[in-house]
Design a protein around this motif. Structure first.
Motif, mmCIF file in Angstrom:
data_model
loop_
_atom_site.group_PDB
_atom_site.id
_atom_site.type_symbol
_atom_site.label_atom_id
_atom_site.label_comp_id
_atom_site.label_asym_id
_atom_site.label_seq_id
_atom_site.Cartn_x
_atom_site.Cartn_y
_atom_site.Cartn_z
ATOM 1 N N LEU A 1 10.468 3.463 9.725
ATOM 2 C CA LEU A 1 10.145 4.523 8.768
ATOM 3 C C LEU A 1 11.400 4.811 7.929
ATOM 4 O O LEU A 1 12.494 4.393 8.299
ATOM 5 C CB LEU A 1 9.675 5.774 9.525
ATOM 6 C CG LEU A 1 8.289 5.648 10.182
ATOM 7 C CD1 LEU A 1 7.957 6.909 10.977
ATOM 8 C CD2 LEU A 1 7.209 5.405 9.130
ATOM 9 N N PRO A 2 11.265 5.533 6.810
ATOM 10 C CA PRO A 2 12.443 5.772 5.965
ATOM 11 C C PRO A 2 13.601 6.433 6.721
ATOM 12 O O PRO A 2 14.758 6.189 6.406
ATOM 13 C CB PRO A 2 11.899 6.685 4.861
ATOM 14 C CG PRO A 2 10.444 6.359 4.781
ATOM 15 C CD PRO A 2 10.021 6.054 6.195
ATOM 16 N N ALA B 1 0.834 -1.201 0.000
ATOM 17 C CA ALA B 1 0.000 0.000 0.000
ATOM 18 C C ALA B 1 0.862 1.242 0.000
ATOM 19 O O ALA B 1 1.777 1.370 0.807
ATOM 20 C CB ALA B 1 -0.896 0.006 1.244
ATOM 21 N N LEU C 1 0.041 -1.062 8.898
ATOM 22 C CA LEU C 1 0.792 -0.897 7.644
ATOM 23 C C LEU C 1 1.517 0.435 7.675
ATOM 24 O O LEU C 1 0.943 1.460 8.066
ATOM 25 C CB LEU C 1 -0.151 -0.940 6.439
ATOM 26 C CG LEU C 1 -0.822 -2.290 6.173
ATOM 27 C CD1 LEU C 1 -2.276 -2.232 6.602
ATOM 28 C CD2 LEU C 1 -0.728 -2.672 4.708
ATOM 29 N N LEU C 2 2.777 0.431 7.235
ATOM 30 C CA LEU C 2 3.576 1.653 7.247
ATOM 31 C C LEU C 2 3.745 2.265 5.860
ATOM 32 O O LEU C 2 4.145 3.413 5.748
ATOM 33 C CB LEU C 2 4.965 1.387 7.845
ATOM 34 C CG LEU C 2 5.009 1.161 9.355
ATOM 35 C CD1 LEU C 2 6.429 0.896 9.806
ATOM 36 C CD2 LEU C 2 4.448 2.375 10.092
ATOM 37 N N GLY C 3 3.470 1.486 4.822
ATOM 38 C CA GLY C 3 3.641 2.039 3.477
ATOM 39 C C GLY C 3 5.109 2.141 3.117
ATOM 40 O O GLY C 3 5.744 1.159 2.781
ATOM 41 N N GLU C 4 5.673 3.354 3.241
ATOM 42 C CA GLU C 4 7.101 3.511 2.964
ATOM 43 C C GLU C 4 7.914 3.203 4.200
ATOM 44 O O GLU C 4 7.483 3.455 5.319
ATOM 45 C CB GLU C 4 7.387 4.954 2.532
ATOM 46 C CG GLU C 4 6.894 5.265 1.143
ATOM 47 C CD GLU C 4 7.327 6.656 0.707
ATOM 48 O OE1 GLU C 4 8.527 6.959 0.797
ATOM 49 O OE2 GLU C 4 6.447 7.426 0.303
ATOM 50 N N LEU D 1 1.212 4.642 1.093
ATOM 51 C CA LEU D 1 0.583 5.488 2.118
ATOM 52 C C LEU D 1 1.243 6.853 2.195
ATOM 53 O O LEU D 1 0.887 7.665 3.047
ATOM 54 C CB LEU D 1 0.668 4.803 3.489
ATOM 55 C CG LEU D 1 -0.072 3.468 3.609
ATOM 56 C CD1 LEU D 1 0.247 2.798 4.936
ATOM 57 C CD2 LEU D 1 -1.575 3.691 3.481
ATOM 58 N N GLY D 2 2.221 7.112 1.317
ATOM 59 C CA GLY D 2 2.979 8.351 1.450
ATOM 60 C C GLY D 2 3.876 8.247 2.667
ATOM 61 O O GLY D 2 3.993 7.183 3.281
ATOM 62 N N LEU D 3 4.529 9.329 3.013
ATOM 63 C CA LEU D 3 5.443 9.330 4.150
ATOM 64 C C LEU D 3 4.639 9.584 5.422
ATOM 65 O O LEU D 3 4.023 10.628 5.561
ATOM 66 C CB LEU D 3 6.500 10.418 3.937
ATOM 67 C CG LEU D 3 7.705 10.372 4.856
ATOM 68 C CD1 LEU D 3 8.425 9.037 4.755
ATOM 69 C CD2 LEU D 3 8.651 11.516 4.494
ATOM 70 N N ASP E 1 3.146 -4.926 6.353
ATOM 71 C CA ASP E 1 3.676 -4.787 4.999
ATOM 72 C C ASP E 1 5.201 -4.823 4.983
ATOM 73 O O ASP E 1 5.841 -4.328 4.058
ATOM 74 C CB ASP E 1 3.111 -3.546 4.283
ATOM 75 C CG ASP E 1 3.289 -2.245 5.067
ATOM 76 O OD1 ASP E 1 3.576 -2.310 6.276
ATOM 77 O OD2 ASP E 1 3.159 -1.162 4.467
#
Lengths: 386, 386
Positions: free
Chosen positions: B164-165, A349, B341-344, A351-353, B159
């Motif tokens: 986080l990034p 997914a 879910l964290l996405g990025e 989700l952006g940052l 996910d």
């Protein structure tokens, strides 16, 4: 009631948009007199089927008088396409009705029970309620919220990759998981995907159930395609069944095949007070350019609710998954994890940052099951309210 | 045998590098005479503890003669730091010995059983074997392969994001999962991490068990740090216990604190015929420059095996995880998935670009368990061979 619940499962893939209801009638000693489940919309409901079955087995009015009735949802009290079921039960002078659940349909909502009790029939509520709720989770969602229960299906590696970076995804999970996914599609009145998935995977997204040649109902296929760029040659448009293309006010000269309907539901469309998902508003857009028009996802769900869709099965890519998750529109996750790691690849997914870890869309564990070498995870949004 | 297995678990975090063994002695009617488990290395083994316990309970030689012995691993037959256990059992003239597992240690390997049988004591093999194997999986690995059983621990979102990034990862999983992780650390003779994790998270990687002030054994902390760039101020170097810095032939003027040892194990180091992981060879390096020297991971595991490490617990980032996975050196995955879910964000393992889906490192499901709101997944490499 266990038998009535089993029968109600027979109505999955058959009775939509009506609820899945089973009914069992016994005598006072618990001997089976008759049983049945809801048929296709417009056909008889479970109670009528069970009464018919009892009569077909030779049980006369005397046998039915005083009988015990087990029904997985409150009998209807309104004249729809069929006469109200509570009248049929009252006319048969049954002795007692056990209801798993009350029907939240505003046309019923306790009136069925009241009608029975006014006719002198005792009603007991709650036996088998949890299972009856699971079977009708989508119907309950539509009655309470006016929109479907949204179940998002994702097949991924252990490290959350749904495809290699170039889009190859056939197959991360095994044949058992893919067949299991078909049974979840069968529960759904509609299947939602996005343009990206149509382009990348060219799926048919129809129901192909092992051992069933032609299912009685094919779910409506819905494509979120803001600019109406779905190719007319896409397999999803070429395979039998209806397709609804939801766009954001685009025009197209594509000669759509028969069975394809287009509908504009742009964010901020007239008559819809909702603002859509964050970041779509012109005020937030850098540079002063008008933002790319997008599909209004809450409006899409409301439209599907109006069309009688109880459960919506989402099989989409990271973009649409992310938009639905960010908007808080996902009620359930159905994830198949393969016991392998892909390292680089596409995510579940977009989700952006996230500003912080606590901003992550969060669910509650519902079930885990091993399906032919893959792990199936089911999660729900906390406190669904239906 | 169930009691003997429970007792053997008491030796976890205590008996390393010796196996975790439990022993129960009963009379012919099944009444408990004595029980015990392996103590710290150099201390008595389980059989001797159980014989002592029986005597301390007032059971004399007559009571022990003909007794039934349940022991979770074949009694040792060699003079190590303690006399052989099979001699103690033979001297006590017990009647029958039930062995869960034979000891693959080449110094034992059937000799313990042979010694007992030569003394006229019947031996039965296999009761409780599966559980005994799980408890001693690391000892079996070291005896059979000369290197530890490698368990890689990962905490991630649904996910597959471990942070986080920007590296923020505290906390994706909850306190229950973190405490559970401590108990898995306790099983391990050593904990391996990489320079990246030391820099990003500055962890201590020591054992902090709830309710245990000072654990009898602190696992060796091992850092894979090719260029010896671990800062002397890192918390892992400042906290009590030993640290082994494995580098690739770098030099450093860092004043290492007490308890820190450095060891060079570069890929292709003299005396090691292995080639290390793919891509590290000069021939594969574009532009003709010498490649960055890297730690020889198989040599690292062999070194830990020589040091008596049975289970290696890996808590590292995507780079070291990826290198270990690509080299096929990971025997078990211990993954905690948060229901969010964290996405990025950061991935579980940097595997480079896979040529096809079938190239993905693959495991088999071993167990799933809900741990305080997070899902713990355990997977194993197929056919471990020990």
């Amino acid at each position: 009631m266990a038998l009535a619940l089993s029968l109600s499962r027979q109505a999955i893939g058959l009775s939509d948009p009506n609820p899945r209801v089973g009914c069992v009638i016994t005598d006072r000693a618990g001997r089976l007199l008759g049983a049945g489940h809801t048929q296709q919309a417009g056909g008889p409901h479970a109670e009528v089927m069970a009464l018919r079955d009892a009569r077909a087995r030779g049980h006369d009015e005397a046998a039915l008088a005083g009988a015990q009735v087990y029904v997985t949802l409150e009998p209807c009290a309104h004249h729809g396409r069929t006469p109200p079921c509570c009248e049929a039960l009252a006319a048969a002078k049954v002795g007692r009705v056990h209801l798993a659940l009350l029907d939240p349909n505003p046309l019923v909502a306790g009136k069925g029970r009241a009608h029975l009790e006014a006719a002198g029939i005792a009603c007991e509520l709650g036996l088998g309620a949890a299972e009856a709720r699971e079977i009708n989770i989508g119907f309950l969602s539509r009655m309470v919220r006016g929109r479907p229960h949204v179940r998002m299906k994702i097949a991924a590696s252990l490290d959350g990759r749904t495809a290699l970076p170039d889009g190859r995804s056939q197959w991360i999970t095994g044949p058992g998981a893919r067949e299991d996914g078909q049974w979840w599609r069968q529960r759904a009145g509609a299947i939602l995907t996005g343009l990206g998935t149509v382009r990348d995977d060219d799926p048919r997204l129809d129901l192909r159930l092992p051992g069933i040649e032609s299912p009685p109902l094919q779910p409506l296929r819905v494509i979120a395609d803001s600019r109406l760029q779905t190719p007319a040659t896409a397999r999803i448009l070429q395979s039998p069944g209806k397709v609804l293309l939801i766009h954001a006010g685009a025009t197209s000269t594509t000669p759509w095949p028969e069975g394809v309907e287009t509908l504009a539901l742009p964010v901020g469309h007239p008559g819809d007070p909702r603002t859509g998902h964050p970041g779509d508003q012109p005020a937030c857009h850098p540079g002063g350019q008008a933002p790319e028009p997008k599909v209004d996802l809450p409006a899409l769900l409301a439209e599907l609710g109006r069309r009688g869709i109880n459960e919506l099965h989402v099989e989409a890519g990271a973009t649409l998954n992310g938009a639905l998750l960010k908007a808080g529109l996902v009620d359930e996750l159905l994830i198949y994890l393969a016991p392998a790691l892909l390292g680089e690849g596409r995510g579940m997914a977009a989700l952006g940052l996230l500003p912080e870890l606590t901003a992550a869309p969060r669910f509650e564990w519902l079930e885990t099951a091993l399906v032919d070498g893959d792990l199936r995870l089911r999660l729900r949004r906390a406190s669904l309210g239906y």
